[in-house]
Design a protein around this motif. Sequence first.
Motif, short mmCIF file in Angstrom:
data_model
loop_
_atom_site.label_atom_id
_atom_site.label_comp_id
_atom_site.label_asym_id
_atom_site.label_seq_id
_atom_site.Cartn_x
_atom_site.Cartn_y
_atom_site.Cartn_z
N VAL A 38 0.83 -1.21 0.00
CA VAL A 38 0.00 0.00 0.00
C VAL A 38 0.86 1.25 0.00
N THR A 39 1.83 1.32 0.89
CA THR A 39 2.62 2.54 1.02
C THR A 39 3.42 2.84 -0.24
N GLU A 40 3.80 1.79 -0.98
CA GLU A 40 4.55 2.01 -2.22
C GLU A 40 3.71 2.71 -3.28
N ARG A 41 2.40 2.60 -3.16
CA ARG A 41 1.52 3.18 -4.17
C ARG A 41 0.93 4.52 -3.75
N VAL A 42 1.22 4.97 -2.57
CA VAL A 42 0.69 6.25 -2.11
C VAL A 42 1.52 7.37 -2.70
N ASN A 43 0.89 8.22 -3.46
CA ASN A 43 1.57 9.38 -4.05
C ASN A 43 1.40 10.56 -3.12
N ASP A 44 2.48 11.30 -2.90
CA ASP A 44 2.41 12.44 -2.00
C ASP A 44 1.34 13.45 -2.41
N GLU A 45 1.07 13.53 -3.72
CA GLU A 45 0.10 14.50 -4.19
C GLU A 45 -1.25 13.87 -4.53
N GLY A 46 -1.40 12.57 -4.28
CA GLY A 46 -2.63 11.89 -4.63
C GLY A 46 -3.62 11.85 -3.48
N PHE A 47 -4.84 11.45 -3.81
CA PHE A 47 -5.88 11.27 -2.82
C PHE A 47 -5.97 9.80 -2.46
N VAL A 48 -6.27 9.51 -1.21
CA VAL A 48 -6.49 8.14 -0.77
C VAL A 48 -7.93 8.03 -0.30
N ALA A 49 -8.60 6.99 -0.77
CA ALA A 49 -9.98 6.72 -0.36
C ALA A 49 -10.07 5.29 0.14
N ILE A 50 -10.94 5.05 1.08
CA ILE A 50 -11.12 3.70 1.61
C ILE A 50 -12.60 3.36 1.63
N ALA A 51 -12.88 2.07 1.51
CA ALA A 51 -14.25 1.57 1.58
C ALA A 51 -14.23 0.21 2.24
N GLY A 52 -14.87 0.10 3.40
CA GLY A 52 -14.91 -1.17 4.11
C GLY A 52 -13.99 -1.19 5.31
N THR A 53 -14.38 -1.94 6.31
CA THR A 53 -13.61 -2.00 7.56
C THR A 53 -12.22 -2.58 7.35
N GLU A 54 -12.12 -3.62 6.52
CA GLU A 54 -10.82 -4.24 6.27
C GLU A 54 -9.87 -3.24 5.60
N ALA A 55 -10.40 -2.44 4.67
CA ALA A 55 -9.59 -1.43 4.01
C ALA A 55 -9.17 -0.35 4.99
N TYR A 56 -10.06 0.02 5.89
CA TYR A 56 -9.74 1.03 6.90
C TYR A 56 -8.62 0.53 7.82
#
Length: 283
Positions: free
Chosen positions: A202-220
Amino acid sequence: MDDEGAVAPRVLDNKRDASKYRVLVEIAARQPAVSQGEIAEVLGVTSQAVSDYVRELVERGYVEKGGRGRYEVTKEGVDWLITRTDALSEFVSRVSEDVLGSVDVDAAIAIDPVSEDDEVGLTMRDGVLHATAEQAAETSTGGEASSDEETSATAVAVTGGVAGEAIGVTEFEGVVEYDPGVVTVIPVPVVTEEKPPSVEVVTERVNDEGFVAIAGTEAYALAMRAGIHPEIRFGTVDAVPQAALRGLDVLLLVSTDELSRHTTQLRESGVRYEVHDPVGDQP
């Protein structure tokens, strides 16, 4: 990426898809007695081209062929039309908003100090409309312009404000140029399935300028373990397409039991997306 990745409105992908869509619409309007010659005349193509499209629609199960030029659109064909029409409606709605062709007053964030009746340039930043004072942007000396970027759309301020304030703008001209964003989808297995992907995936795909969205307890839970604070936590099925259509790249962590609902909404909204296999991406 799965075979549904990077999806745009299908009927706009190429001329053949658009023509096939139009042929099916004409068949639906004329059934059961359908003249391929009349359809060819309406579409401005040859009768042979229409015949080829009709044959493909029959092979796909979207049209049922009877005798003596009788055709009927099947339930599958109706569903296909509805899906593509909904995607087109979303796309047209977004284009209409981008062109800013109405006389309505809209809100924009002032980049420079703006006075009432000033002409302003319009840009899209972080998914929000911003206004640059045209006079300030064109002044090379003696001013305090905070922006020198070129703008392709303009408007007139109906209210003034300092930099950072919301102002009202109207009398729009031109198009606000920006590229729609892409949604990167990472499915997170539900608790009854396999283990979740590693934090590193997950952290490898987080862009400093991007938005992150989550859906579902497991994702949270995975986001919290990775130290990620999502910008979108609730209403993601509607919020993510809107963010992407406003030019934001979004990383969507979604529990697998909600995956299809989100990808369907992305497709119908005409949003490009890529689904990555978290298990295959494990380090």
